[in-house]
Design a protein around this motif. Structure first.
Motif, PDB file in Angstrom:
ATOM      1  N   GLU A  63       0.831  -1.215   0.000  1.00  0.00           N
ATOM      2  CA  GLU A  63       0.000   0.000   0.000  1.00  0.00           C
ATOM      3  C   GLU A  63       0.859   1.255   0.000  1.00  0.00           C
ATOM      4  O   GLU A  63       0.536   2.244  -0.677  1.00  0.00           O
ATOM      5  CB  GLU A  63      -0.935   0.002   1.205  1.00  0.00           C
ATOM      6  N   LEU A  64       1.942   1.239   0.766  1.00  0.00           N
ATOM      7  CA  LEU A  64       2.853   2.390   0.765  1.00  0.00           C
ATOM      8  C   LEU A  64       3.456   2.582  -0.632  1.00  0.00           C
ATOM      9  O   LEU A  64       3.546   3.719  -1.116  1.00  0.00           O
ATOM     10  CB  LEU A  64       3.961   2.198   1.805  1.00  0.00           C
ATOM     11  N   ASP A  65       3.866   1.492  -1.265  1.00  0.00           N
ATOM     12  CA  ASP A  65       4.438   1.590  -2.618  1.00  0.00           C
ATOM     13  C   ASP A  65       3.421   2.126  -3.617  1.00  0.00           C
ATOM     14  O   ASP A  65       3.755   2.946  -4.472  1.00  0.00           O
ATOM     15  CB  ASP A  65       4.971   0.230  -3.076  1.00  0.00           C
ATOM     16  N   ARG A  66       2.172   1.688  -3.506  1.00  0.00           N
ATOM     17  CA  ARG A  66       1.118   2.212  -4.394  1.00  0.00           C
ATOM     18  C   ARG A  66       0.919   3.706  -4.174  1.00  0.00           C
ATOM     19  O   ARG A  66       0.740   4.467  -5.123  1.00  0.00           O
ATOM     20  CB  ARG A  66      -0.193   1.483  -4.146  1.00  0.00           C
ATOM     21  N   SER A  67       0.943   4.119  -2.910  1.00  0.00           N
ATOM     22  CA  SER A  67       0.795   5.548  -2.600  1.00  0.00           C
ATOM     23  C   SER A  67       1.939   6.346  -3.188  1.00  0.00           C
ATOM     24  O   SER A  67       1.729   7.397  -3.800  1.00  0.00           O
ATOM     25  CB  SER A  67       0.737   5.756  -1.083  1.00  0.00           C
ATOM     26  N   ALA A  68       3.163   5.848  -3.011  1.00  0.00           N
ATOM     27  CA  ALA A  68       4.331   6.553  -3.545  1.00  0.00           C
ATOM     28  C   ALA A  68       4.263   6.640  -5.061  1.00  0.00           C
ATOM     29  O   ALA A  68       4.570   7.694  -5.644  1.00  0.00           O
ATOM     30  CB  ALA A  68       5.614   5.844  -3.107  1.00  0.00           C
TER      31      ALA A  68
END
Length: 171
Positions: A63-68
């Motif tokens: 999820e963090l990678d998708r946000s970034a």
């Protein structure tokens, strides 16, 4: 309901995710946030020990990678809306995680979140840049003109005069 002492770090956490994406601070912040969500028990004496189990580290990291990716690939036309959406989503995620903890865990968890943000989140000044004679602001800018005055952050050639008279009504 999450106490005020928990909502403040959650808000800072959401903002930190937005500021860190695409910067050299991202890997450290990402790893720390994944670890924070994975903690098993914030109320233990040995709380600093790396025990994971609250949330799946892989799904939080994804999820963090998708946000970034969303933040770094957004075109200028939608970039601000994407920043707001990502910030709000991660703030809500932090608040939900804190709210789901037992009362005796919530304070230490909020303190752990504050500490990781202090250690890994980029400062507002580090998250902005400007070139040439530009001006960079790490936050909101509000400019107001009241009572017939003019206000601007930066103005080029400006001529102040009475507006032209309106033409005859057209029916």
């Amino acid at each position: 309901m999450v106490a005020e002492e928990s909502t403040a770090p959650a808000a800072v956490g959401g903002t930190a995710v937005v500021r860190a994406a695409g910067t050299s601070a991202w890997p450290g912040l990402r790893q720390a946030v994944v670890g924070w969500f994975g903690r098993e028990d914030f109320g233990r004496e040995d709380f600093g020990r790396e025990d994971f189990g609250r949330e799946d580290e892989e799904s939080v990291g994804t999820e963090l990678d998708r946000s970034a990716h969303a933040l770094t690939s957004a075109d200028d036309a939608v970039a601000e809306a994407v920043r707001r959406a990502v910030r709000d989503a991660w703030q809500a995620r932090f608040e939900t995680a804190l709210a789901g903890l037992a009362d005796h865990e919530r304070g230490p968890a909020a303190e752990a979140l504050r500490a990781l943000l202090d250690a890994h989140a980029p400062s507002p000044a580090a998250a902005v840049s400007a070139t040439g004679d530009g001006l960079a602001v790490g936050g909101d800018v509000a400019i107001r003109a009241d009572h017939g005055s003019v206000a601007a952050l930066r103005m080029g050639d400006v001529t102040l005069a009475n507006p032209p008279l309106p033409g005859p009504p057209q029916y």
